[in-house]
Design an enzyme around this catalytic site. Sequence first.
Site, mmCIF file in Angstrom:
data_model
loop_
_atom_site.group_PDB
_atom_site.id
_atom_site.type_symbol
_atom_site.label_atom_id
_atom_site.label_comp_id
_atom_site.label_asym_id
_atom_site.label_seq_id
_atom_site.Cartn_x
_atom_site.Cartn_y
_atom_site.Cartn_z
ATOM 1 N N PRO A 52 -13.620 -45.012 12.402
ATOM 2 C CA PRO A 52 -13.408 -45.785 13.005
ATOM 3 C C PRO A 52 -13.251 -44.805 14.482
ATOM 4 C CG PRO A 52 -11.963 -45.498 11.473
ATOM 5 C CD PRO A 52 -12.271 -44.898 10.987
ATOM 6 N N ARG B 86 -11.925 -42.780 26.500
ATOM 7 C CA ARG B 86 -10.773 -42.912 27.174
ATOM 8 C C ARG B 86 -10.544 -41.803 26.606
ATOM 9 N NH1 ARG B 86 -9.421 -48.298 24.682
ATOM 10 N NH2 ARG B 86 -7.843 -48.945 26.852
ATOM 11 N N TYR C 274 -9.431 -36.373 23.309
ATOM 12 C CA TYR C 274 -10.438 -35.885 22.827
ATOM 13 C C TYR C 274 -11.850 -35.640 23.395
ATOM 14 C CZ TYR C 274 -8.006 -39.216 19.414
ATOM 15 O OH TYR C 274 -6.898 -39.244 18.446
ATOM 16 N N ALA D 119 -8.993 -42.619 12.071
ATOM 17 C CA ALA D 119 -8.080 -43.034 10.868
ATOM 18 C C ALA D 119 -7.539 -43.312 10.178
ATOM 19 C CB ALA D 119 -7.253 -44.372 11.526
ATOM 20 N N HIS E 176 -5.510 -40.992 7.466
ATOM 21 C CA HIS E 176 -4.394 -40.384 6.907
ATOM 22 C C HIS E 176 -4.292 -42.472 6.002
ATOM 23 C CE1 HIS E 176 -4.458 -37.898 10.263
ATOM 24 N NE2 HIS E 176 -4.653 -38.821 11.267
ATOM 25 N N ASP F 112 -11.427 -41.405 -3.530
ATOM 26 C CA ASP F 112 -11.983 -42.237 -4.471
ATOM 27 C C ASP F 112 -13.732 -41.725 -4.277
ATOM 28 O OD1 ASP F 112 -9.534 -42.223 -5.424
ATOM 29 O OD2 ASP F 112 -9.815 -44.254 -5.189
ATOM 30 N N GLU G 144 -13.621 -31.680 5.581
ATOM 31 C CA GLU G 144 -12.563 -32.663 6.766
ATOM 32 C C GLU G 144 -12.560 -31.689 8.014
ATOM 33 O OE1 GLU G 144 -8.427 -33.596 4.876
ATOM 34 O OE2 GLU G 144 -8.106 -34.025 7.324
ATOM 35 N N HIS H 83 -11.340 -32.452 12.108
ATOM 36 C CA HIS H 83 -10.757 -33.412 13.891
ATOM 37 C C HIS H 83 -11.049 -32.527 15.139
ATOM 38 C CE1 HIS H 83 -8.957 -35.701 10.433
ATOM 39 N NE2 HIS H 83 -8.489 -34.661 10.223
ATOM 40 N N LEU H 84 -11.908 -33.359 15.919
ATOM 41 C CA LEU H 84 -11.547 -32.986 17.287
ATOM 42 C C LEU H 84 -9.780 -32.177 17.779
ATOM 43 C CD1 LEU H 84 -13.158 -35.931 18.562
ATOM 44 C CD2 LEU H 84 -14.565 -34.004 18.457
ATOM 45 N N SER H 85 -9.045 -33.436 17.651
ATOM 46 C CA SER H 85 -7.400 -32.762 17.773
ATOM 47 C C SER H 85 -6.944 -31.726 16.593
ATOM 48 C CB SER H 85 -6.875 -33.404 18.251
ATOM 49 O OG SER H 85 -6.730 -34.940 17.233
ATOM 50 N N ARG I 181 0.553 -33.008 16.414
ATOM 51 C CA ARG I 181 0.614 -34.864 17.102
ATOM 52 C C ARG I 181 1.371 -35.808 16.064
ATOM 53 N NH1 ARG I 181 -4.824 -37.561 17.860
ATOM 54 N NH2 ARG I 181 -4.142 -38.041 18.547
ATOM 55 N N ARG J 183 -0.189 -37.962 11.094
ATOM 56 C CA ARG J 183 -1.580 -37.571 11.223
ATOM 57 C C ARG J 183 -1.089 -36.158 10.382
ATOM 58 N NH1 ARG J 183 -4.057 -40.643 15.464
ATOM 59 N NH2 ARG J 183 -2.639 -41.390 16.767
HETATM 60 O O1 CA2 Z 1 -8.862 -35.711 16.100
HETATM 61 C C1 CA2 Z 1 -9.517 -36.385 15.557
HETATM 62 O O2 CA2 Z 1 -11.056 -36.400 15.448
HETATM 63 C C2 CA2 Z 1 -8.980 -37.771 14.821
HETATM 64 O O3 CA2 Z 1 -9.878 -37.827 13.534
HETATM 65 C C3 CA2 Z 1 -8.939 -38.384 15.528
HETATM 66 C C4 CA2 Z 1 -8.937 -40.460 15.067
HETATM 67 C C5 CA2 Z 1 -7.791 -39.744 14.924
HETATM 68 O O4 CA2 Z 1 -6.971 -41.021 14.288
HETATM 69 C C6 CA2 Z 1 -7.162 -38.663 13.686
HETATM 70 O O5 CA2 Z 1 -5.808 -38.491 14.008
HETATM 71 C C7 CA2 Z 1 -7.520 -37.235 14.304
HETATM 72 C C8 CA2 Z 1 -8.699 -40.930 16.213
HETATM 73 C C9 CA2 Z 1 -10.523 -41.518 16.755
HETATM 74 C C10 CA2 Z 1 -10.283 -42.357 18.139
HETATM 75 O O6 CA2 Z 1 -11.265 -41.905 19.006
HETATM 76 C C11 CA2 Z 1 -10.672 -42.523 20.034
HETATM 77 C C12 CA2 Z 1 -11.534 -41.906 21.342
HETATM 78 C C13 CA2 Z 1 -11.875 -42.210 22.444
HETATM 79 C C14 CA2 Z 1 -10.805 -43.813 22.459
HETATM 80 C C15 CA2 Z 1 -9.657 -43.475 21.929
HETATM 81 C C16 CA2 Z 1 -9.998 -43.078 20.654
#
Ligand code: CA2
Length: 146
Positions: A9, A17, A22, A76, A79, A86, A97, A99-101, A106, A110
Site C-alpha cells: 500500500p 510525497r 523515500y 505497512a 508490520h 501465512d 523482504e 524496504h526503501l527506508s 524509524r 516499524r
Molecule cells: O521503507 C519502505 O519501503 C516501507 O516499506 C515503506 C512503507 C512503510 O509503511 C514501511 O514501514 C517501510 C510506506 C510506503 C508508503 O510510501 C509512500 C510514498 C510516498 C508518500 C507517502 C507514502
Amino acid sequence: MKVLFLNGPNLNLLGTREPGVYGRDTLADIEAQVRERAAELGVEIDFRQSNAEGQLVDWLQAAREGIDCVVLNAAAYTHTSVALRDAIAATGVPTIEIHLSNVHARESFRHRSLIAPVCRGIIAGFGKDSYRLGLEAAVRLGQASA
Ligand code: CA2
C-alpha cells in the site's frame, strides 16, 4: 529464472510525497531500473503493486506456479499482516523482504515485521537500490538451489 516483485500500500505514491524518506523516484522509475538489471542478469521479472491486502495474498498464492522467488515490499502490511505471513509460509516460494527506508531507524512500530520469520532475508535502507539488491539476492538463491 522468474522473479516476482510485489509492492504494497501507498507505494504507488512514491516520488510525489515524502522525498526525504523515500526518495524522488516513482515506482515506475524503480521498475525500469530493476528491468534493466534483470536484462543484464538474464532474469525474467514481473512487477506489481496493490493497496489491497487480499490482492497481495492472491498474487503470493499464484506465485506457486512458475515463480522462482518473490521480492516483497509489503509496506505497512509488513508490520500488521498475519495474512501475508501465512501466504508466504503456505506457498513455500522463497521470499525476500525489502524496504526503501531503514525501518529500524524509524518509529518503533516499524521495527517489528510479521513477515520476516518466513522470509529468506531482509534488505532495508538502501532506497531504490534495495530493489536491485533484492533482485541480486534472488538470483543468488536461484543459483544456490540449481
Ligand atoms: O521503507 C519502505 O519501503 C516501507 O516499506 C515503506 C512503507 C512503510 O509503511 C514501511 O514501514 C517501510 C510506506 C510506503 C508508503 O510510501 C509512500 C510514498 C510516498 C508518500 C507517502 C507514502
